[in-house]
Design a protein around this motif. Sequence first.
Motif, mmCIF file in Angstrom:
data_model
loop_
_atom_site.group_PDB
_atom_site.id
_atom_site.type_symbol
_atom_site.label_atom_id
_atom_site.label_comp_id
_atom_site.label_asym_id
_atom_site.label_seq_id
_atom_site.Cartn_x
_atom_site.Cartn_y
_atom_site.Cartn_z
ATOM 1 N N GLN A 148 40.931 -54.217 13.323
ATOM 2 C CA GLN A 148 41.034 -54.660 11.922
ATOM 3 C C GLN A 148 39.743 -55.335 11.463
ATOM 4 N N LYS A 149 39.062 -55.981 12.400
ATOM 5 C CA LYS A 149 37.769 -56.613 12.061
ATOM 6 C C LYS A 149 36.760 -55.532 11.656
ATOM 7 N N LYS A 152 37.609 -53.994 8.143
ATOM 8 C CA LYS A 152 37.257 -54.884 7.023
ATOM 9 C C LYS A 152 35.788 -54.780 6.608
ATOM 10 N N ASN A 155 35.023 -50.558 2.351
ATOM 11 C CA ASN A 155 35.577 -50.900 1.042
ATOM 12 C C ASN A 155 37.058 -50.564 0.929
ATOM 13 N N TYR A 178 45.081 -57.694 5.666
ATOM 14 C CA TYR A 178 44.591 -58.336 4.438
ATOM 15 C C TYR A 178 43.098 -58.042 4.239
ATOM 16 N N ASP A 179 42.582 -58.425 3.077
ATOM 17 C CA ASP A 179 41.147 -58.408 2.752
ATOM 18 C C ASP A 179 40.552 -57.034 2.468
ATOM 19 N N ILE A 180 41.359 -55.977 2.500
ATOM 20 C CA ILE A 180 40.822 -54.641 2.214
ATOM 21 C C ILE A 180 41.934 -53.765 1.636
#
Length: 355
Positions: A148-149, A152, A155, A178-180
């Motif tokens: 997942q890192k 991220k 985009n 989250y975050d993407i």
Amino acid sequence: MPIQHKKRILIAPLNWGLGHATRCIPIIKALINHNFEPIIASDGIALSLLKIEFPDLTCLDLPSYNITYPKKGKHFKLKMLQSSPKMAKAIKAEKKAVASIIADYQIDGIISDNRLGVHNKDLPCVFITHQLQVLSGNTTWLSTKLHQKIIKQFNECWVPDNLGDINLSGKLGHTTIYDIPIKFIGPLSRFSKKERPIKFDVMVLLSGPEPQRTLFEKKLLNEFNNYKGSVIFVKGVIENEQLISEEKNRVIYNYMTSSQLENAINESALIVSRSGYTTLMDLTKLSKNAFFVPTPGQYEQEYLAERLTTLGFVASCKQDEFTVEKLNDVSNYKGLSAMDYIVNYNKLFSLFERK
């Protein structure tokens, strides 16, 4: 008015068997149909296959991850750990190669199918994966966190599956990240279902990294020696020329083109194969009966096979337990059925239209 050049999209599948390359085929065709110019980049058999499929497109070499499987499935995790310094070095080289490609070919956007170093902070970048959660036994939390890192850094993340309850990836592709932006784009397949007369009782479809592909091939050739029905074998070995041999009730190909493979699967009553995710998407699109034998030690394939067997769709077993007699179990399962999903490529590719 100045001539407007087509936007160039670098599309780079991982060379881990043929699955990542083949599931990129419908994306590449869609890019062409939507007036983009795809530039293909990969290595090994994945690149060889795409060169055959798209002889008129630019195809470039990327550094190889050199991923191999252990002979014993129980050593899979150890082998992956031992390979990590080599992979880290390859990813570093990959980033350098991508920077050169972007400059040399004036790239406008990037689609990476599980190639970890194919991205650039100045361009719109997409990561394709069905594994938002990466299964690795008691280290699943860590492998998922690391994956997942990486995701991220892009985009968007495109997941080739359905969002709802009726889906193919189960917990692999349906977990919170989250975050993407995550976009479910439906199962991807280069094939179409065609009503054709059944020519073969069984099709054996081999694929995946060595040495497990060869070990599986030897086992199946031996197992089908005394099988009474008609069998077509596709070894999944991409070579300079197509080789076809016939012995007894078997026809054996080293590889097939997409159109040949589409016909052969449509003309086969039962498919015996790995439970790789791309194979699963293809056989679902063609509504086939299947018997899955996951690659030993590969948690993802073991999970997918077990899940589909539990849900009553396909029979499956471990590689060392496979016998031809086990194919009798298939009649207890309902087979795979197509999920009609129309991708809105205009909307999907709008990421690359932004200034």
